[in-house]
Enzyme design. Sequence first.
Site, PDB file in Angstrom:
ATOM      1  N   ASN A 127      45.544  34.591  42.889  1.00  8.14           N
ATOM      2  CA  ASN A 127      46.340  34.722  41.674  1.00  8.14           C
ATOM      3  C   ASN A 127      46.658  33.373  41.050  1.00  8.14           C
ATOM      4  OD1 ASN A 127      48.434  35.966  39.796  1.00  8.14           O
ATOM      5  ND2 ASN A 127      49.747  34.655  41.051  1.00  8.14           N
ATOM      6  N   GLN A 179      52.660  39.455  34.915  1.00 10.05           N
ATOM      7  CA  GLN A 179      51.226  39.274  35.132  1.00 10.05           C
ATOM      8  C   GLN A 179      50.595  38.122  34.352  1.00 10.05           C
ATOM      9  OE1 GLN A 179      49.680  43.300  34.508  1.00 10.05           O
ATOM     10  NE2 GLN A 179      50.014  43.739  36.682  1.00 10.05           N
ATOM     11  N   ASP A 188      49.097  29.863  37.140  1.00  9.17           N
ATOM     12  CA  ASP A 188      48.652  31.250  37.154  1.00  9.17           C
ATOM     13  C   ASP A 188      47.262  31.393  36.548  1.00  9.17           C
ATOM     14  OD1 ASP A 188      49.914  34.022  37.749  1.00  9.17           O
ATOM     15  OD2 ASP A 188      48.923  34.294  35.809  1.00  9.17           O
ATOM     16  N   ASP A 218      46.800  38.440  48.079  1.00 12.29           N
ATOM     17  CA  ASP A 218      48.158  37.929  47.919  1.00 12.29           C
ATOM     18  C   ASP A 218      48.588  38.034  46.451  1.00 12.29           C
ATOM     19  OD1 ASP A 218      50.497  36.252  48.905  1.00 12.29           O
ATOM     20  OD2 ASP A 218      49.702  34.943  47.337  1.00 12.29           O
ATOM     21  N   HIS A 222      50.850  40.376  40.523  1.00 12.21           N
ATOM     22  CA  HIS A 222      50.911  39.420  39.428  1.00 12.21           C
ATOM     23  C   HIS A 222      49.578  39.270  38.704  1.00 12.21           C
ATOM     24  CE1 HIS A 222      54.999  38.308  40.451  1.00 12.21           C
ATOM     25  NE2 HIS A 222      54.620  38.393  41.720  1.00 12.21           N
ATOM     26  N   GLU A 244      48.784  43.202  48.124  1.00  9.73           N
ATOM     27  CA  GLU A 244      50.225  43.026  48.237  1.00  9.73           C
ATOM     28  C   GLU A 244      50.853  43.318  46.880  1.00  9.73           C
ATOM     29  OE1 GLU A 244      53.697  39.682  48.980  1.00  9.73           O
ATOM     30  OE2 GLU A 244      51.824  39.200  47.943  1.00  9.73           O
TER      31      GLU A 244
END
Length: 496
Positions: A127, A179, A188, A218, A222, A244
Amino acid sequence: MLPPQRSAVRRGVFGAAVAALVVVLAACNNQVPLEPDRAAPDVGIQLFQLPWTAIADECEQTLAPNGFAWVLTSPPNEHIVRDEWWASYQPVSYELESRLGTRDEFADMVQRCDDAGVQIIADAVINHMTGQDDPGVGWAGTPYEHYDYPDLYGYDDFHHCGLTANDDISNYDDRAQVQTCELVNLADLDTSRQNVRDTVGAYLDDLLSLGVAGFRIDAAKHMDAADVEAIIVALPEGTRIMSEVIRGGGEPVQPEEYTAFGEVFEFTYARDLLPALASGFVNEPETEGDRPLHVPADKALVFIDNHDTERGEADLTYRDGDLYVIANALMLADDYGTPVVYSGYAFSDRDAGAPADDAGRVTPVSCAIATDLPADDYEDGARTCVQTWPAIAGMLEFRAFAMDFPRLEGVSEGDAYGFERAGRGVIAVNVGDEATSIQIPTTMQDGKYCDVVSGGRESWTNDGCRDDEFSVENGVATFALAPFTAAAIHLGTAHR
């Protein structure tokens, strides 16, 4: 007085009852019968911040012998140079060089674990990259800046959401923030970009080439589920995916969005179970159909705690000794989801990394020689070695006998609670501070059975039970339980 008998439907299918009755007890005293059919192992374990060489040893010496099916490792990628555990979750590059070991050590671990019958699931941090504002050099010597990672990503490959003052997530009720904004300053990645997807996919393919069976994704919450799926579908068929996705009440991003391409860690499971245990009352979950606010059972990964929750929301951890054993025993006896046991290290500082040598490499520790666990107290840095606790090994054996048979409606008596896995095994727990007795209707054959919680995986000897013993008579299993204890019996522990 015996508790009320359950209906025929709740007491299990005909086939389960027949399976229980065909087990013939040995004629001579204290002899265990021929072993009934066993299911293949399915339980995983997270070995948090354990070096690759030590995980290889654990696969051979504790995990395979005790019946674990797979191991979740910490992230194998190159990361920032810091002592805290969360350094592993700030990638600098996708080189397999970290404070947990080298590429060759990782490959050797995968091979040795596979040879032992234990699969490797790698924690994949895809991510984001680092959360460092200042330029730096990673563990393997790779230079980086917050939005510049040579030969991987540049400024345009990251989200710059512009929705908050510092681009950090501030409102989890806003899907766009969750997100596209940054999680505590972590750069990100824009996973909607094809070049980002291709780069991430190449990293995952590299790990697969070394023999890993799958990935924990992981911070999947997001990333848009469609972005994650686009990366996953390009991987070889059969790659196991575990996302997750922390469930938040009323939040727009929910775990169900990620079940189309793999399993999901179901945080609600522990949230429902643990407060009940801590308060001295075990709630009876839904035992037919889907459980409220849970993903379907075949998509769920359940756990009592993990590396994040033991430092945050978890009501029970290794520090809680007897209650922690009870919680894990109930999880391993349940028929919802795939259990994941957690094994980490003791800490008083939630940021503290695992003990390391002068060069910063995490110190390998063997749990094969661990004794007298769980301990009443742990020094900071000491491994909890949960995989070697007799109760955990015993419940893995219980699960091998019972997992293919339905969980039946439970019985509560005061602070005691228990249930049967139709015709195969019975578990009982006492979460009160006084001794008590509970009687649980069962289709198991009358006789005496050794307890696998106190006695462990090999709960019997030719001289009798290694520890506690309980009886089934006239279709009822009777358990006399000390305060804060669990007990479990299964067909493989029957004797006369």
